[in-house]
Scaffold this active site. Structure first.
Site, mmCIF file in Angstrom:
data_model
loop_
_atom_site.group_PDB
_atom_site.id
_atom_site.type_symbol
_atom_site.label_atom_id
_atom_site.label_comp_id
_atom_site.label_asym_id
_atom_site.label_seq_id
_atom_site.Cartn_x
_atom_site.Cartn_y
_atom_site.Cartn_z
ATOM 1 N N GLN A 79 42.556 38.604 33.511
ATOM 2 C CA GLN A 79 42.182 39.923 33.664
ATOM 3 C C GLN A 79 42.781 40.921 32.721
ATOM 4 O O GLN A 79 44.085 41.039 32.595
ATOM 5 C CB GLN A 79 42.433 40.627 35.093
ATOM 6 C CG GLN A 79 41.739 42.095 35.291
ATOM 7 C CD GLN A 79 42.199 42.647 36.489
ATOM 8 O OE1 GLN A 79 43.323 43.213 36.675
ATOM 9 N NE2 GLN A 79 41.181 42.787 37.360
ATOM 10 N N LYS A 97 36.029 43.948 37.841
ATOM 11 C CA LYS A 97 36.581 43.945 39.017
ATOM 12 C C LYS A 97 36.181 45.652 39.180
ATOM 13 O O LYS A 97 36.851 46.071 38.423
ATOM 14 C CB LYS A 97 37.889 43.601 39.395
ATOM 15 C CG LYS A 97 38.370 43.881 40.937
ATOM 16 C CD LYS A 97 39.602 43.117 41.038
ATOM 17 C CE LYS A 97 40.049 43.082 42.540
ATOM 18 N NZ LYS A 97 40.383 44.427 43.047
ATOM 19 N N CYS A 138 41.792 49.591 38.943
ATOM 20 C CA CYS A 138 43.188 50.216 38.891
ATOM 21 C C CYS A 138 43.215 51.637 38.904
ATOM 22 O O CYS A 138 42.463 52.266 37.886
ATOM 23 C CB CYS A 138 44.066 49.426 37.746
ATOM 24 S SG CYS A 138 45.850 50.040 38.139
ATOM 25 N N PRO A 160 43.677 39.239 41.198
ATOM 26 C CA PRO A 160 44.777 39.842 40.269
ATOM 27 C C PRO A 160 45.537 40.934 40.656
ATOM 28 O O PRO A 160 44.937 41.817 41.338
ATOM 29 C CB PRO A 160 44.057 39.998 39.004
ATOM 30 C CG PRO A 160 42.577 40.606 39.522
ATOM 31 C CD PRO A 160 42.264 39.740 40.818
ATOM 32 N N ARG A 197 46.501 41.142 48.950
ATOM 33 C CA ARG A 197 47.863 41.166 49.635
ATOM 34 C C ARG A 197 47.890 40.096 50.803
ATOM 35 O O ARG A 197 48.948 39.866 50.868
ATOM 36 C CB ARG A 197 47.917 42.541 50.288
ATOM 37 C CG ARG A 197 47.982 43.659 49.016
ATOM 38 C CD ARG A 197 47.755 45.140 49.764
ATOM 39 N NE ARG A 197 46.467 45.603 50.390
ATOM 40 C CZ ARG A 197 46.169 46.572 50.868
ATOM 41 N NH1 ARG A 197 47.149 47.289 51.363
ATOM 42 N NH2 ARG A 197 44.976 46.764 51.363
ATOM 43 N N GLY A 251 38.442 43.423 50.032
ATOM 44 C CA GLY A 251 39.183 44.461 50.746
ATOM 45 C C GLY A 251 39.124 44.125 52.419
ATOM 46 O O GLY A 251 38.275 43.693 52.581
ATOM 47 N N ASP A 252 40.431 44.367 52.614
ATOM 48 C CA ASP A 252 40.546 44.203 54.116
ATOM 49 C C ASP A 252 40.443 42.981 54.698
ATOM 50 O O ASP A 252 39.903 42.723 55.931
ATOM 51 C CB ASP A 252 39.683 45.227 54.899
ATOM 52 C CG ASP A 252 40.127 46.678 54.746
ATOM 53 O OD1 ASP A 252 41.133 46.969 54.140
ATOM 54 O OD2 ASP A 252 39.322 47.526 55.255
#
Length: 322
Positions: free
Chosen positions: A70, A139, A100, A16, A225, A201-202
């Site tokens: 979410q 999350k 967040c 999200p 991303r 992540g990554d």
């Protein structure tokens, strides 16, 4: 992989992303093979108090099912009411944001702020779990320091409260998206709880997704991303998971994705609003391509679908081989 009663086609999740993962982009990710797509972050307060703009963030279509919605908020009763509304509106899974770290969210006591207050987090999760019958996920981040202790504690609380899965982004709240994600924390959490763990992540390439699964034992991978301008990363991950030759993503694939996103955005948002937001969003799809900077400059004053198509076609000719 299953999250509660929901069976996923494959262990991939589109993260999200506020202001980004709207219906057109989620549909593209789903068509590319993503197992689970997630809405933008939805304000529980805005939903409960009748904000039309907030409710529209949950717009969905049968083709994207299953859908995770979410929510963020800090008041247990309000978040529980919002979760009930989301489920009634068609959410297959309700997710609560504990990750967040944007200042506005933190000031409201939501997001990563809840990782500092485990009692409040527990009350909130109990209230939401009691309000809905669809699967519930959360999350999280590592917490507010690199030890991961807050994340470990919160995961145990979540498991005890009946949460069905947890997505772990192993960066601290202070890191934002900087530095490196500590995948070892995903492995520690996976080894310490019994509910499914989704690693995040990554993940920059499809190979990274498989490496995360190998290193951490996580049940699924969440891509954020890297999928924004390249939903076909989910096709590539699926190829690797099924031991198929990985599909190369060509320049023409990028052009085709832009055209599809343009058409879907105009249909969903209307031409005027779509062109306004596409002034920045079409640029996602040309990252790393030749003459990408020129294209991004050309779309800065986009005013019509026809103009956008002309610019995309001109760009395609410029980067065509030969």
């Amino acid at each position: 992989m299953k999250i509660g009663s929901i069976q996923l086609d494959n262990p991939t999740v589109f993260a999200p992303l506020a202001g980004i993962t709207n219906l057109p982009l989620r549909l593209m990710a789903k068509e590319a093979g993503c197992g689970l797509v997630c809405s933008e972050m939805v304000s529980a307060h805005g939903l409960v108090y009748g904000s039309l703009k907030t409710a529209q963030l949950m717009d969905s279509a049968p083709r994207e099912k299953p859908l995770s919605v979410q929510l963020f908020g800090s008041d247990a009763a309000i978040v529980a009411d919002a979760a009930r509304m989301a489920a009634a509106a068609g959410a297959d899974i309700v997710d609560i944001n504990f990750g967040c770290s944007v200042r506005k969210i933190l000031k409201s006591g939501s997001g990563s702020a809840l990782m500092r207050d485990h009692r409040k987090a527990e009350d909130l999760l109990k209230a939401v779990r009691g309000a809905i019958h669809v699967p519930l996920t959360i999350k999280i981040r590592s917490g507010w320091d690199a030890s991961g202790d807050q994340a470990m504690t919160l995961c145990h609380i979540a498991e005890a409260c009946g949460v069905d899965a947890v997505a772990v982004h192993p960066r601290t709240a202070r890191q934002g998206f900087g530095g490196c994600a500590d995948w070892s924390l995903i492995r520690k959490i996976k080894n310490d709880i019994t509910i499914p763990v989704i690693g995040n992540g990554d993940i920059l390439t499809a190979q990274d997704a498989l490496e995360m699964i190998s290193q951490t034992g996580c049940d699924a991978v969440m891509v954020g991303r890297s999928a924004i301008g390249n939903p076909m990363i989910f096709t590539q991950i699926s190829d690797l998971l099924q031991a198929r030759p990985i599909r190369d993503i060509t320049h023409q694939d990028r052009i085709d994705m832009m055209i599809r996103y343009l058409k879907a955005s105009v249909l969903y948002l209307g031409e005027k609003k779509a062109c306004y937001v596409l002034r920045s969003r079409l640029g996602w799809f040309v990252k790393g391509l030749p003459r990408a900077g020129s294209f991004r400059n050309a779309i800065r004053h986009l005013a019509s679908e026809a103009q956008a198509r002309e610019l995309i076609d001109a760009f395609a000719k410029e980067i065509a081989p030969g």
